[in-house]
Design a protein around this motif. Structure first.
Motif, PDB file in Angstrom:
ATOM      1  N   SER A 266       9.858 -34.864  21.269  1.00  0.00           N
ATOM      2  CA  SER A 266      11.080 -34.110  21.020  1.00  0.00           C
ATOM      3  C   SER A 266      10.957 -33.413  19.668  1.00  0.00           C
ATOM      4  CB  SER A 266      12.302 -35.035  21.038  1.00  0.00           C
ATOM      5  OG  SER A 266      13.496 -34.295  20.896  1.00  0.00           O
ATOM      6  N   ILE A 267      11.565 -32.228  19.543  1.00  0.00           N
ATOM      7  CA  ILE A 267      11.417 -31.414  18.339  1.00  0.00           C
ATOM      8  C   ILE A 267      12.778 -31.054  17.773  1.00  0.00           C
ATOM      9  CG2 ILE A 267      10.732 -29.117  17.522  1.00  0.00           C
ATOM     10  CD1 ILE A 267       8.275 -29.271  19.150  1.00  0.00           C
ATOM     11  N   SER A 268      12.913 -31.170  16.442  1.00  0.00           N
ATOM     12  CA  SER A 268      14.074 -30.647  15.724  1.00  0.00           C
ATOM     13  C   SER A 268      13.627 -29.438  14.914  1.00  0.00           C
ATOM     14  CB  SER A 268      14.673 -31.728  14.826  1.00  0.00           C
ATOM     15  OG  SER A 268      13.782 -32.042  13.765  1.00  0.00           O
ATOM     16  N   ALA A 269      14.440 -28.993  13.986  1.00  0.00           N
ATOM     17  CA  ALA A 269      14.099 -27.796  13.216  1.00  0.00           C
ATOM     18  C   ALA A 269      12.851 -27.997  12.367  1.00  0.00           C
ATOM     19  CB  ALA A 269      15.279 -27.404  12.337  1.00  0.00           C
ATOM     20  N   THR A 270      12.655 -29.203  11.827  1.00  0.00           N
ATOM     21  CA  THR A 270      11.531 -29.435  10.907  1.00  0.00           C
ATOM     22  C   THR A 270      10.663 -30.631  11.297  1.00  0.00           C
ATOM     23  OG1 THR A 270      12.935 -30.814   9.476  1.00  0.00           O
ATOM     24  CG2 THR A 270      12.816 -28.443   8.987  1.00  0.00           C
ATOM     25  N   ARG A 271      11.032 -31.337  12.372  1.00  0.00           N
ATOM     26  CA  ARG A 271      10.329 -32.567  12.703  1.00  0.00           C
ATOM     27  C   ARG A 271       9.902 -32.590  14.175  1.00  0.00           C
ATOM     28  NH1 ARG A 271      10.282 -32.861   7.898  1.00  0.00           N
ATOM     29  NH2 ARG A 271      11.041 -34.566   6.566  1.00  0.00           N
ATOM     30  N   LEU A 272       8.787 -33.292  14.410  1.00  0.00           N
ATOM     31  CA  LEU A 272       8.344 -33.637  15.760  1.00  0.00           C
ATOM     32  C   LEU A 272       8.440 -35.146  15.893  1.00  0.00           C
ATOM     33  CD1 LEU A 272       6.826 -33.162  18.520  1.00  0.00           C
ATOM     34  CD2 LEU A 272       4.696 -33.441  17.205  1.00  0.00           C
ATOM     35  N   TYR A 273       9.064 -35.634  16.976  1.00  0.00           N
ATOM     36  CA  TYR A 273       9.218 -37.064  17.226  1.00  0.00           C
ATOM     37  C   TYR A 273       8.407 -37.435  18.456  1.00  0.00           C
ATOM     38  CZ  TYR A 273      13.223 -36.193  14.196  1.00  0.00           C
ATOM     39  OH  TYR A 273      14.025 -35.785  13.156  1.00  0.00           O
TER      40      TYR A 273
END
Length: 344
Positions: A266-273
């Motif tokens: 899963s991806i947010s604006a600045t992070r990959l999880y």
């Protein structure tokens, strides 16, 4: 000659004797005498029967009789006319029982809703159309590309089926040479994860690319601006610059750290999880592609991660769902844990 008191009582003269209490009977007539005049004269309406308290409790309060749907509707009463007699009065020596009151239902209430409404009930607005049958093993992914009238489904039976969304018929079966581990859509592109590669199809231009690099089955994928990430069965995450005109692209970066298969991204604006069968979640900086935090609070495989804004949801085979939020130090920490024992 004076008349004895006994004879006087029989003849109706002399002092009146108190009458004996009358026994109640459903066939008893009213004790009020009718007016003279015979049948031709007008008769006064008879008063309701006087019931003893025990019987009154059994019969309940008197109700007005309203006409049922099966009987002739009464003529409207003239202005000033007396209202209908209440239920429970004797008629011809018999008790009349109150009839059930039929109340019309509002127009918006249906005992049997129309077909179009019946199919939506309980579905939250979703309507079942048809079942698409054809795969022989588990379906591992479904894609609906943008501006396409086709639906793509991938399966561990090693095939991708193409379905017409209007008719629901299978129009093509494509053998992939190995089981499909996952499938996602990004714009007009369909990405198919198979052993040792990711197949990319552009449904508008017909372009087909094969992204090389994985050493095992591709289990999860996600796309952000200009980058495609794929989690593999050996615990690595492959990253490609995308799109590209090359037919066979090599990954620009390989993210390592998980010990077992990476099954959700899963991806947010600045992070990959990334979540893995190794019971951990890893947080990656999208600028440097370095791991900045490892979350180890789950006790079993973490099957899915989902992020929005600065929050993260994770679910695990340990029967819990965890909500993660940023602490003052900037790291994620568990804010709430929902266990299956709490009830759902």
């Amino acid at each position: 000659m004076p008349i004895s008191s006994t004879l006087a009582a029989r003849l109706g003269t002399g002092p009146a004797r108190a009458p004996a209490p009358a026994r109640w009977s459903p066939y008893a007539r009213s004790s009020v005498p009718e007016p003279q005049g015979g049948r031709g004269g007008a008769k006064a309406s008879r008063p309701p029967l006087r019931l003893d308290p025990a019987t009154a409790r059994l019969l309940g309060p008197a109700q007005k009789v309203e006409p049922s749907g099966s009987r002739r509707r009464p003529e409207p009463a003239a202005p000033g006319a007396a209202s209908a007699a209440p239920a429970g009065r004797s008629r011809g020596g018999e008790m009349t029982s109150p009839e059930p009151v039929l109340k019309p239902k509002p127009d918006a209430v249906y005992d049997t809703p129309p077909v179009e409404k019946r199919r939506c009930i309980g579905g939250g607005g979703f309507v079942f159309l048809c079942a698409l049958a054809g795969h022989t093993e588990a379906i591992s992914g479904i894609s609906v590309p943008r501006c396409s009238d086709k639906l793509y489904s991938g399966s561990v039976d090693g095939s991708v089926r193409v379905w017409d969304r209007n008719s629901g018929k299978c129009v093509d079966v494509i053998k992939m040479g190995g089981k499909v581990g996952c499938m996602i859509t990004h714009g007009p592109w369909v990405f198919i994860g198979i052993p040792k590669s990711v197949e990319a199809w552009n449904t508008q231009t017909g372009t087909k690319l094969s992204l090389q690099g994985p050493s095992g089955l591709v289990c999860s994928m996600t796309v952000t601006d200009g980058m495609l990430f794929a989690g593999t069965g050996d615990g690595r995450i492959m990253a490609w610059k995308f799109p590209s005109k090359q037919s066979n692209m090599e990954p620009v970066s390989i993210l390592t750290g998980h010990q077992r298969a990476v099954i959700s991204l899963s991806i947010s604006a600045t992070r990959l999880y990334s979540s893995s069968l190794d019971k951990t979640i890893k947080v990656w900086d999208l600028m440097t592609l370095k791991c900045v935090q490892t979350l180890s609070e789950h006790k079993a495989a973490v099957t899915s991660v989902l992020c929005w804004d600065e929050k993260l949801l994770s679910c695990s085979l340990d029967k819990t769902v965890k909500l993660w939020t940023l602490s003052e130090s900037g790291n994620l920490q568990v804010k709430y844990t929902h266990a299956e024992e709490h009830g759902t």
